[in-house]
Scaffold this motif. Structure first.
Motif, PDB file in Angstrom:
ATOM      1  N   ARG A 218       0.894  -1.373   0.227  1.00  0.00           N
ATOM      2  CA  ARG A 218       0.105  -0.093  -0.270  1.00  0.00           C
ATOM      3  C   ARG A 218       1.078   1.466   0.189  1.00  0.00           C
ATOM      4  NH1 ARG A 218      -1.724   2.849   4.118  1.00  0.00           N
ATOM      5  NH2 ARG A 218      -0.774   0.342   6.323  1.00  0.00           N
ATOM      6  N   PRO A 219       0.629   2.365  -1.043  1.00  0.00           N
ATOM      7  CA  PRO A 219       0.917   3.728  -0.731  1.00  0.00           C
ATOM      8  C   PRO A 219       1.076   4.203   0.321  1.00  0.00           C
ATOM      9  CG  PRO A 219       0.379   3.094  -2.854  1.00  0.00           C
ATOM     10  CD  PRO A 219      -0.248   1.975  -1.819  1.00  0.00           C
ATOM     11  N   ALA A 220       1.918   5.244   0.352  1.00  0.00           N
ATOM     12  CA  ALA A 220       2.071   5.896   1.946  1.00  0.00           C
ATOM     13  C   ALA A 220       1.714   7.101   1.233  1.00  0.00           C
ATOM     14  CB  ALA A 220       3.387   6.262   2.711  1.00  0.00           C
ATOM     15  N   ALA A 221       1.283   8.318   2.150  1.00  0.00           N
ATOM     16  CA  ALA A 221       0.841   9.616   1.582  1.00  0.00           C
ATOM     17  C   ALA A 221       2.175  10.440   2.201  1.00  0.00           C
ATOM     18  CB  ALA A 221      -0.228   9.785   2.469  1.00  0.00           C
ATOM     19  N   PRO A 222       2.339  11.266   1.668  1.00  0.00           N
ATOM     20  CA  PRO A 222       3.246  12.372   1.292  1.00  0.00           C
ATOM     21  C   PRO A 222       3.546  12.625   2.809  1.00  0.00           C
ATOM     22  CG  PRO A 222       2.100  13.142  -0.464  1.00  0.00           C
ATOM     23  CD  PRO A 222       1.397  11.975   0.305  1.00  0.00           C
ATOM     24  N   GLU A 223       2.741  13.208   3.580  1.00  0.00           N
ATOM     25  CA  GLU A 223       2.597  13.170   4.694  1.00  0.00           C
ATOM     26  C   GLU A 223       2.984  12.204   6.350  1.00  0.00           C
ATOM     27  OE1 GLU A 223      -0.140  15.355   2.887  1.00  0.00           O
ATOM     28  OE2 GLU A 223       0.373  12.959   3.137  1.00  0.00           O
ATOM     29  N   THR A 224       3.166  10.543   5.775  1.00  0.00           N
ATOM     30  CA  THR A 224       4.038   9.759   6.338  1.00  0.00           C
ATOM     31  C   THR A 224       4.883  10.085   6.335  1.00  0.00           C
ATOM     32  OG1 THR A 224       1.901   8.047   5.856  1.00  0.00           O
ATOM     33  CG2 THR A 224       4.270   7.457   6.452  1.00  0.00           C
ATOM     34  N   GLN A 225       5.130  10.238   5.168  1.00  0.00           N
ATOM     35  CA  GLN A 225       7.235  10.168   5.363  1.00  0.00           C
ATOM     36  C   GLN A 225       7.493  11.821   5.281  1.00  0.00           C
ATOM     37  OE1 GLN A 225       8.632   7.914   3.914  1.00  0.00           O
ATOM     38  NE2 GLN A 225       6.898   6.983   2.568  1.00  0.00           N
ATOM     39  N   ALA A 226       6.995  12.670   5.680  1.00  0.00           N
ATOM     40  CA  ALA A 226       7.486  13.467   6.380  1.00  0.00           C
ATOM     41  C   ALA A 226       7.609  13.910   8.072  1.00  0.00           C
ATOM     42  CB  ALA A 226       5.886  14.899   5.963  1.00  0.00           C
ATOM     43  N   ALA A 227       6.503  13.284   8.424  1.00  0.00           N
ATOM     44  CA  ALA A 227       6.113  12.312   9.581  1.00  0.00           C
ATOM     45  C   ALA A 227       7.453  12.071  10.475  1.00  0.00           C
ATOM     46  CB  ALA A 227       5.080  11.918  10.513  1.00  0.00           C
ATOM     47  N   ALA A 228       8.134  11.394   9.091  1.00  0.00           N
ATOM     48  CA  ALA A 228       8.963  10.599  10.239  1.00  0.00           C
ATOM     49  C   ALA A 228      10.631  10.931   9.456  1.00  0.00           C
ATOM     50  CB  ALA A 228       9.340   9.029   9.125  1.00  0.00           C
ATOM     51  N   ILE A 229      10.372  11.842   8.985  1.00  0.00           N
ATOM     52  CA  ILE A 229      11.485  13.360   8.412  1.00  0.00           C
ATOM     53  C   ILE A 229      11.375  14.199   9.251  1.00  0.00           C
ATOM     54  CG2 ILE A 229      12.282  15.373   7.371  1.00  0.00           C
ATOM     55  CD1 ILE A 229      11.292  13.870   4.787  1.00  0.00           C
ATOM     56  N   VAL A 230      10.368  14.855   9.882  1.00  0.00           N
ATOM     57  CA  VAL A 230      10.366  15.328  11.768  1.00  0.00           C
ATOM     58  C   VAL A 230      10.628  15.050  12.202  1.00  0.00           C
ATOM     59  CG1 VAL A 230       9.101  16.862  12.503  1.00  0.00           C
ATOM     60  CG2 VAL A 230       8.397  16.644  10.327  1.00  0.00           C
ATOM     61  N   PHE A 231      10.516  13.469  12.519  1.00  0.00           N
ATOM     62  CA  PHE A 231      10.612  12.756  14.052  1.00  0.00           C
ATOM     63  C   PHE A 231      12.587  12.401  13.815  1.00  0.00           C
ATOM     64  CE2 PHE A 231      12.127   8.811  14.985  1.00  0.00           C
ATOM     65  CZ  PHE A 231      12.515   8.638  16.736  1.00  0.00           C
ATOM     66  N   LEU A 232      12.963  12.370  12.625  1.00  0.00           N
ATOM     67  CA  LEU A 232      14.720  12.215  13.178  1.00  0.00           C
ATOM     68  C   LEU A 232      15.016  13.437  13.244  1.00  0.00           C
ATOM     69  CD1 LEU A 232      14.400   9.518  10.091  1.00  0.00           C
ATOM     70  CD2 LEU A 232      15.083   9.135  12.507  1.00  0.00           C
ATOM     71  N   ALA A 233      14.563  14.805  12.748  1.00  0.00           N
ATOM     72  CA  ALA A 233      14.894  15.186  13.098  1.00  0.00           C
ATOM     73  C   ALA A 233      14.996  16.624  14.452  1.00  0.00           C
ATOM     74  CB  ALA A 233      14.650  17.122  11.801  1.00  0.00           C
ATOM     75  N   SER A 234      14.125  15.620  15.007  1.00  0.00           N
ATOM     76  CA  SER A 234      13.411  16.345  16.730  1.00  0.00           C
ATOM     77  C   SER A 234      14.304  15.801  17.708  1.00  0.00           C
ATOM     78  CB  SER A 234      12.369  15.674  16.333  1.00  0.00           C
ATOM     79  OG  SER A 234      12.566  14.470  16.921  1.00  0.00           O
ATOM     80  N   GLU A 235      14.266  16.228  18.654  1.00  0.00           N
ATOM     81  CA  GLU A 235      14.989  15.884  19.701  1.00  0.00           C
ATOM     82  C   GLU A 235      14.121  14.954  20.199  1.00  0.00           C
ATOM     83  OE1 GLU A 235      17.760  17.680  21.309  1.00  0.00           O
ATOM     84  OE2 GLU A 235      17.360  19.481  19.916  1.00  0.00           O
ATOM     85  N   ALA A 236      13.326  14.654  19.748  1.00  0.00           N
ATOM     86  CA  ALA A 236      13.189  12.590  20.113  1.00  0.00           C
ATOM     87  C   ALA A 236      14.281  11.948  19.894  1.00  0.00           C
ATOM     88  CB  ALA A 236      11.460  12.385  19.857  1.00  0.00           C
ATOM     89  N   ALA A 237      14.283  12.232  18.092  1.00  0.00           N
ATOM     90  CA  ALA A 237      15.431  11.296  18.145  1.00  0.00           C
ATOM     91  C   ALA A 237      16.630  11.245  17.987  1.00  0.00           C
ATOM     92  CB  ALA A 237      15.455  11.492  16.553  1.00  0.00           C
ATOM     93  N   GLY A 238      17.012  12.268  19.581  1.00  0.00           N
ATOM     94  CA  GLY A 238      18.618  13.040  19.464  1.00  0.00           C
ATOM     95  C   GLY A 238      19.602  11.157  20.011  1.00  0.00           C
ATOM     96  N   ASN A 239      19.216  10.662  20.139  1.00  0.00           N
ATOM     97  CA  ASN A 239      20.586  10.138  19.907  1.00  0.00           C
ATOM     98  C   ASN A 239      20.201   8.529  19.060  1.00  0.00           C
ATOM     99  OD1 ASN A 239      22.738   9.071  21.489  1.00  0.00           O
ATOM    100  ND2 ASN A 239      22.046   7.197  21.648  1.00  0.00           N
ATOM    101  N   ILE A 240      19.713   9.463  17.583  1.00  0.00           N
ATOM    102  CA  ILE A 240      19.517   8.119  16.451  1.00  0.00           C
ATOM    103  C   ILE A 240      20.960   9.045  15.200  1.00  0.00           C
ATOM    104  CG2 ILE A 240      17.759   7.077  14.686  1.00  0.00           C
ATOM    105  CD1 ILE A 240      15.797   7.603  17.331  1.00  0.00           C
ATOM    106  N   ASN A 241      21.400   8.244  15.319  1.00  0.00           N
ATOM    107  CA  ASN A 241      22.841   9.368  14.102  1.00  0.00           C
ATOM    108  C   ASN A 241      23.456   8.002  13.214  1.00  0.00           C
ATOM    109  OD1 ASN A 241      23.795  10.538  12.929  1.00  0.00           O
ATOM    110  ND2 ASN A 241      25.901  10.574  14.414  1.00  0.00           N
ATOM    111  N   GLY A 242      23.443   8.476  12.413  1.00  0.00           N
ATOM    112  CA  GLY A 242      23.539   7.273  11.101  1.00  0.00           C
ATOM    113  C   GLY A 242      22.657   6.162  10.758  1.00  0.00           C
ATOM    114  N   VAL A 243      21.261   6.681  10.560  1.00  0.00           N
ATOM    115  CA  VAL A 243      20.223   5.173  10.477  1.00  0.00           C
ATOM    116  C   VAL A 243      19.574   5.776   9.233  1.00  0.00           C
ATOM    117  CG1 VAL A 243      17.781   5.013  10.805  1.00  0.00           C
ATOM    118  CG2 VAL A 243      19.837   4.643  12.513  1.00  0.00           C
ATOM    119  N   ILE A 244      19.428   4.953   8.056  1.00  0.00           N
ATOM    120  CA  ILE A 244      18.297   4.746   7.246  1.00  0.00           C
ATOM    121  C   ILE A 244      17.003   4.729   7.266  1.00  0.00           C
ATOM    122  CG2 ILE A 244      18.398   3.854   4.277  1.00  0.00           C
ATOM    123  CD1 ILE A 244      20.591   5.603   5.561  1.00  0.00           C
TER     124      ILE A 244
END
Length: 254
Positions: A218-244
């Protein structure tokens, strides 16, 4: 996460005139970020900037070919001048290939795909890093692809470029990990965007790839991808680094 967790932060989003980039620019703005909307398409960049401002946010458009070093420099200069900072870079802009197998890839197709999908994000990343290093912080998020993870999701040129993005994500994650800078990527699977694929169905590449493309799901909506990008940029992902991070409805697990 707070709905204003990016308040007063400066964010550059490339390919922000449509699709995943548009959804990402709107998502950051809704969380309080000041957004540099970058796109080759002037109408798209202007519309997204207007949408952000109409919703009470702050944005400025920059139009240009990101494969040109001068445009990368202009984007950084605009962020610094307009918003007095450089906190997040989203390297999202990209194009698809024609699903060509290696023997069928023309010089023009190869050079265009590598320039837009790999060289352009390298140039912009190189341009922002000195400012992030001076600040002692920053987050960079790339839009990689399912084609960064396997050889069966696109043609040779696109696959090579997106594998390059995986490396361009991981290398600075290591070299700048002690400088307060994180670098991650999403790997979208099928997503509803306006990116067009022009391929000869009788050619070797499309014929060989067709059986594997049935695993997209099932294809994703663009907003689904955007939510993942925002999460990775956020402080909630503060110890996530080098992840694909695959955002692909399990395609990479098949």
């Amino acid at each position: 996460m707070s709905t204003r967790d990016f308040a007063d932060r400066s964010v550059i989003v490339t390919g922000a005139g449509s699709g995943i980039g548009r959804a990402t620019a709107l998502a950051f703005a809704a969380r309080g970020a000041k957004v540099v909307v970058a796109d080759l398409n002037a109408d798209g960049a202007t519309r997204v900037t207007a949408d952000i401002e109409a919703a009470g946010g702050t944005a400025v458009a920059v139009v240009g070919d990101l494969g040109e070093p001068a445009v990368a420099d202009e984007l950084v200069a605009t962020a610094l001048k307009s918003f007095d900072g450089m906190d997040v870079l989203v390297n999202n802009a990209g194009i698809m290939d024609s699903m060509s197998a290696v023997a069928d890839v023309t010089d023009a197709e190869w050079e265009r795909l590598i320039r837009i999908n790999l060289t352009a994000p390298f140039l912009l990343t190189r341009a922002v890093l000195p400012h992030m290093l001076d600040a002692g912080k920053g987050s960079i998020v790339f839009t990689a692809s399912e084609a960064s993870l396997r050889g069966s999701a696109a043609g040779a040129a696109y696959t090579a470029a997106k594998h390059g993005i995986a490396g361009l994500t991981k290398s600075p994650a290591v070299t700048y990990r002690n400088h307060g800078i994180r670098t991650n990527a999403i790997a979208p699977g099928g997503t509803v965007t306006n990116i067009q694929v022009t391929a000869d169905p009788a050619a070797v590449g499309p014929q060989a790839l067709r059986p594997y493309m049935g695993n997209v799901g099932r294809p994703a909506a663009p907003e689904t991808q955007a939510a993942a990008i925002v999460f990775l940029a956020s402080e909630a992902a503060g110890n996530i680094n080098g992840v694909i991070l695959p955002v692909d409805n399990g395609w990479s697990a098949v």
